[in-house]
Design an enzyme around this catalytic site. Structure first.
Site, PDB file in Angstrom:
ATOM      1  N   ILE A  14      22.015 -10.530   0.776  1.00  0.00           N
ATOM      2  CA  ILE A  14      22.710 -11.319  -0.238  1.00  0.00           C
ATOM      3  C   ILE A  14      23.934 -10.566  -0.767  1.00  0.00           C
ATOM      4  CG2 ILE A  14      22.471 -12.380  -2.534  1.00  0.00           C
ATOM      5  CD1 ILE A  14      21.016 -13.912  -0.300  1.00  0.00           C
ATOM      6  N   GLY A 114      14.650 -13.428  -6.459  1.00  0.00           N
ATOM      7  CA  GLY A 114      13.471 -12.570  -6.329  1.00  0.00           C
ATOM      8  C   GLY A 114      13.049 -11.904  -7.628  1.00  0.00           C
ATOM      9  N   SER A 143      15.970 -19.541  -6.147  1.00  0.00           N
ATOM     10  CA  SER A 143      15.852 -18.975  -4.797  1.00  0.00           C
ATOM     11  C   SER A 143      16.644 -19.827  -3.812  1.00  0.00           C
ATOM     12  CB  SER A 143      14.382 -18.927  -4.375  1.00  0.00           C
ATOM     13  OG  SER A 143      13.919 -20.241  -4.136  1.00  0.00           O
ATOM     14  N   CYS A 144      16.722 -19.372  -2.570  1.00  0.00           N
ATOM     15  CA  CYS A 144      17.528 -20.090  -1.571  1.00  0.00           C
ATOM     16  C   CYS A 144      17.029 -21.523  -1.378  1.00  0.00           C
ATOM     17  CB  CYS A 144      17.546 -19.335  -0.256  1.00  0.00           C
ATOM     18  SG  CYS A 144      15.920 -18.865   0.352  1.00  0.00           S
ATOM     19  N   ASN A 145      15.707 -21.682  -1.161  1.00  0.00           N
ATOM     20  CA  ASN A 145      15.162 -23.025  -0.966  1.00  0.00           C
ATOM     21  C   ASN A 145      15.399 -23.899  -2.185  1.00  0.00           C
ATOM     22  OD1 ASN A 145      13.807 -23.585   1.550  1.00  0.00           O
ATOM     23  ND2 ASN A 145      12.497 -21.841   1.079  1.00  0.00           N
ATOM     24  N   ARG A 172      11.313 -20.284   6.824  1.00  0.00           N
ATOM     25  CA  ARG A 172      11.546 -19.213   7.803  1.00  0.00           C
ATOM     26  C   ARG A 172      10.884 -17.942   7.259  1.00  0.00           C
ATOM     27  NH1 ARG A 172      12.640 -16.172   4.428  1.00  0.00           N
ATOM     28  NH2 ARG A 172      14.571 -15.163   3.797  1.00  0.00           N
TER      29      ARG A 172
HETATM   30  N1  LIG Z   1      17.310 -12.825   2.087  1.00  0.00           N
HETATM   31  C1  LIG Z   1      17.340 -14.083   1.658  1.00  0.00           C
HETATM   32  O1  LIG Z   1      17.261 -15.011   2.460  1.00  0.00           O
HETATM   33  C2  LIG Z   1      17.475 -14.380   0.184  1.00  0.00           C
HETATM   34  C3  LIG Z   1      17.916 -15.654  -0.202  1.00  0.00           C
HETATM   35  C4  LIG Z   1      18.109 -15.943  -1.557  1.00  0.00           C
HETATM   36  C5  LIG Z   1      17.811 -14.979  -2.500  1.00  0.00           C
HETATM   37  N2  LIG Z   1      17.344 -13.742  -2.115  1.00  0.00           N
HETATM   38  C6  LIG Z   1      17.083 -12.761  -3.180  1.00  0.00           C
HETATM   39  O2  LIG Z   1      18.188 -11.854  -3.234  1.00  0.00           O
HETATM   40  C7  LIG Z   1      17.733 -10.564  -3.669  1.00  0.00           C
HETATM   41  C8  LIG Z   1      18.125  -9.546  -2.625  1.00  0.00           C
HETATM   42  O3  LIG Z   1      17.473  -9.856  -1.401  1.00  0.00           O
HETATM   43  P1  LIG Z   1      18.061  -9.394   0.013  1.00  0.00           P
HETATM   44  O4  LIG Z   1      17.376 -10.218   1.043  1.00  0.00           O
HETATM   45  O5  LIG Z   1      19.553  -9.372  -0.024  1.00  0.00           O
HETATM   46  O6  LIG Z   1      17.490  -7.893   0.106  1.00  0.00           O
HETATM   47  P2  LIG Z   1      17.924  -6.738   1.130  1.00  0.00           P
HETATM   48  O7  LIG Z   1      16.723  -5.883   1.300  1.00  0.00           O
HETATM   49  O8  LIG Z   1      18.603  -7.317   2.329  1.00  0.00           O
HETATM   50  O9  LIG Z   1      19.048  -5.911   0.323  1.00  0.00           O
HETATM   51  C9  LIG Z   1      18.766  -5.186  -0.849  1.00  0.00           C
HETATM   52  C10 LIG Z   1      19.704  -3.982  -0.928  1.00  0.00           C
HETATM   53  O10 LIG Z   1      19.508  -3.329  -2.182  1.00  0.00           O
HETATM   54  C11 LIG Z   1      19.506  -1.929  -1.973  1.00  0.00           C
HETATM   55  N3  LIG Z   1      18.822  -1.279  -3.114  1.00  0.00           N
HETATM   56  C12 LIG Z   1      17.578  -0.762  -3.180  1.00  0.00           C
HETATM   57  N4  LIG Z   1      17.355  -0.249  -4.416  1.00  0.00           N
HETATM   58  C13 LIG Z   1      18.479  -0.462  -5.146  1.00  0.00           C
HETATM   59  C14 LIG Z   1      18.877  -0.164  -6.479  1.00  0.00           C
HETATM   60  N5  LIG Z   1      18.055   0.489  -7.322  1.00  0.00           N
HETATM   61  N6  LIG Z   1      20.101  -0.540  -6.897  1.00  0.00           N
HETATM   62  C15 LIG Z   1      20.950  -1.179  -6.061  1.00  0.00           C
HETATM   63  N7  LIG Z   1      20.636  -1.483  -4.777  1.00  0.00           N
HETATM   64  C16 LIG Z   1      19.410  -1.124  -4.323  1.00  0.00           C
HETATM   65  C17 LIG Z   1      18.839  -1.751  -0.621  1.00  0.00           C
HETATM   66  O11 LIG Z   1      19.185  -0.494  -0.046  1.00  0.00           O
HETATM   67  C18 LIG Z   1      19.429  -2.938   0.172  1.00  0.00           C
HETATM   68  O12 LIG Z   1      20.655  -2.607   0.792  1.00  0.00           O
HETATM   69  C19 LIG Z   1      16.215 -10.700  -3.897  1.00  0.00           C
HETATM   70  O13 LIG Z   1      16.018 -11.062  -5.251  1.00  0.00           O
HETATM   71  C20 LIG Z   1      15.859 -11.878  -3.000  1.00  0.00           C
HETATM   72  O14 LIG Z   1      14.683 -12.535  -3.408  1.00  0.00           O
HETATM   73  C21 LIG Z   1      17.213 -13.417  -0.781  1.00  0.00           C
END
Ligand SMILES: NC(=O)c1ccc[n+]([C@@H]2O[C@H](COP(=O)([O-])OP(=O)(O)OC[C@H]3O[C@@H](n4cnc5c(N)ncnc54)[C@H](O)[C@@H]3O)[C@@H](O)[C@H]2O)c1
Length: 338
Positions: A14, A114, A143-145, A172
């Site tokens: 994200i 999240g 969230s995305c959905n 997914r």
């Molecule tokens: N992946 C999806 O499809 C999706 C869709 C919508 C929302 N989200 C939400 O977005 C948020 C991020 O998810 P994501 O999939 O991008 O995760 P991700 O694991 O791809 O990325 C998270 C990043 O944060 C970094 N990180 C770890 N600790 C940290 C800290 N203390 N400070 C700053 N950065 C830190 C990690 O190294 C990583 O690069 C979550 O809340 C998730 O639920 C994800």
């Protein structure tokens, strides 16, 4: 008007996308991104000549980053000292801890789906409750959905009203890079109601919603099927007209080749969209129908990129850059090229 200064925490699935989205907004400036480790997206910044600065998100993480040859511009506090608002895209739960830094620095923040609901003052959706976010300090995205689901439900709801909805999420199970989730071959089910309908009722309380969720071993997009009970008669043609007019919904036809979740992912590639991102949900024309008076339809959720427009709307609301949803959404979408 001076540009709103934005920072991003967490440069993952994200974070990479919200950062890219902010860069496109001509009334915002991306000050930098913060992360804790030399992950592939972080390494790609160096390969790209550091298009924006990287900050160490926790004390000590600069050592590992610098050992990997990645220039570090400063600490998390240094980044917070330069921004008006943070977009927190750290893993679920970490944002709540980061919030302590935001509060201390007097910086506004937008959290992703999240995080627990309590992290923010406003549960935000750009096209549906933008005005509730005006001037707020802490906002949380759906969230995305839920983001995509609410777009489609709100389109019909604001036109004829919806009394109740039944929503099945075919989810997914992982993002394309998630090898840590293993090689799977199973359909995992959850108890009703799924959290997405609970969140839908939080944003639009007058709709009585429930639904199921089934995790499937695919990575390119969720599919959601819906059955909604309109308060006034709505035809299939009328519903399609409403969906076409609503922001961030792309009506596609199976007859044209859009016959799967991955066909929409492929479409984004053919358009040469960066990272094959799609900001719109896909809605299949031939899957809009009636069950008695109820409307049934199905949508595709590009999970990695769908929340980016609403995240940028949240900056506009928190910073009071626009006072209505329509003008804010138009500005966000104009810059994103939707
Ligand atoms: N992946 C999806 O499809 C999706 C869709 C919508 C929302 N989200 C939400 O977005 C948020 C991020 O998810 P994501 O999939 O991008 O995760 P991700 O694991 O791809 O990325 C998270 C990043 O944060 C970094 N990180 C770890 N600790 C940290 C800290 N203390 N400070 C700053 N950065 C830190 C990690 O190294 C990583 O690069 C979550 O809340 C998730 O639920 C994800």
């Amino acid at each position: 008007m001076s540009k709103v200064k934005v920072g991003v925490a967490g440069y993952g699935v994200i974070g990479t996308r919200v950062a890219a989205g902010v860069v496109l907004q001509e009334d915002m400036e991306l000050v930098g991104v913060a992360d804790v480790a030399p992950t592939l997206p972080v390494r790609s910044l160096k390969e790209r000549g550091m298009p924006f600065p990287l900050f160490a998100a926790v004390p000590g993480s600069e050592t590992e980053l610098e050992e990997a040859g990645i220039p570090v511009a400063g600490s998390f506090e240094d980044l917070l000292g330069e921004v008006d608002i943070m977009l927190d895209a750290a893993p679920g739960g970490i944002g709540a801890r980061n919030k302590e830094h935001y509060v201390r620095a007097g910086v506004k923040a937008v959290f992703q789906g999240g995080e627990a609901a309590g992290v923010a003052d406003v549960f935000f959706h750009g096209t549906t409750n933008y005005e509730q976010g005006l001037g707020a300090d802490y906002l949380k995205l759906t969230s995305c959905n839920t983001t995509g689901l609410i777009r489609a439900v709100h389109a019909i709801h604001q036109t004829v009203g919806i009394a109740k909805a039944f929503v099945t999420i075919i989810r997914r199970v992982a993002d394309p890079g998630d090898t840590h989730r293993g090689l799977t071959n199973v359909l995992q089910v959850e108890a009703i109601p799924n959290h997405q309908v609970v969140d839908l009722m939080h944003i639009i309380p007058e709709i009585d919603a429930t639904g199921m969720l089934i995790h499937t071993p695919v990575t390119h997009g969720h599919i959601i099927t819906l059955s909604v009970t309109p308060k006034r008669e709505m035809s299939v043609a009328g519903a399609l007209e409403v969906f076409r007019a609503y922001p961030r919904i792309k009506v596609v036809r199976i007859a044209d080749g859009f016959n799967s979740n991955s066909s929409l992912f492929q479409w984004a590639r053919y358009l040469e969209n960066p990272r094959a991102d799609m900001y719109e949900i896909g809605l299949w024309e031939e899957m809009v129908g009636k069950s008695g008076d109820d409307l049934v339809f199905a949508i595709n959720i590009p999970q990695e990129s769908v929340t980016i427009p609403e995240t940028i709307d949240a900056v506009r609301a928190a910073m009071e850059m626009q006072v209505t949803s329509d003008t804010a959404v138009a500005a966000t979408d104009g810059y994103l090229g939707i």
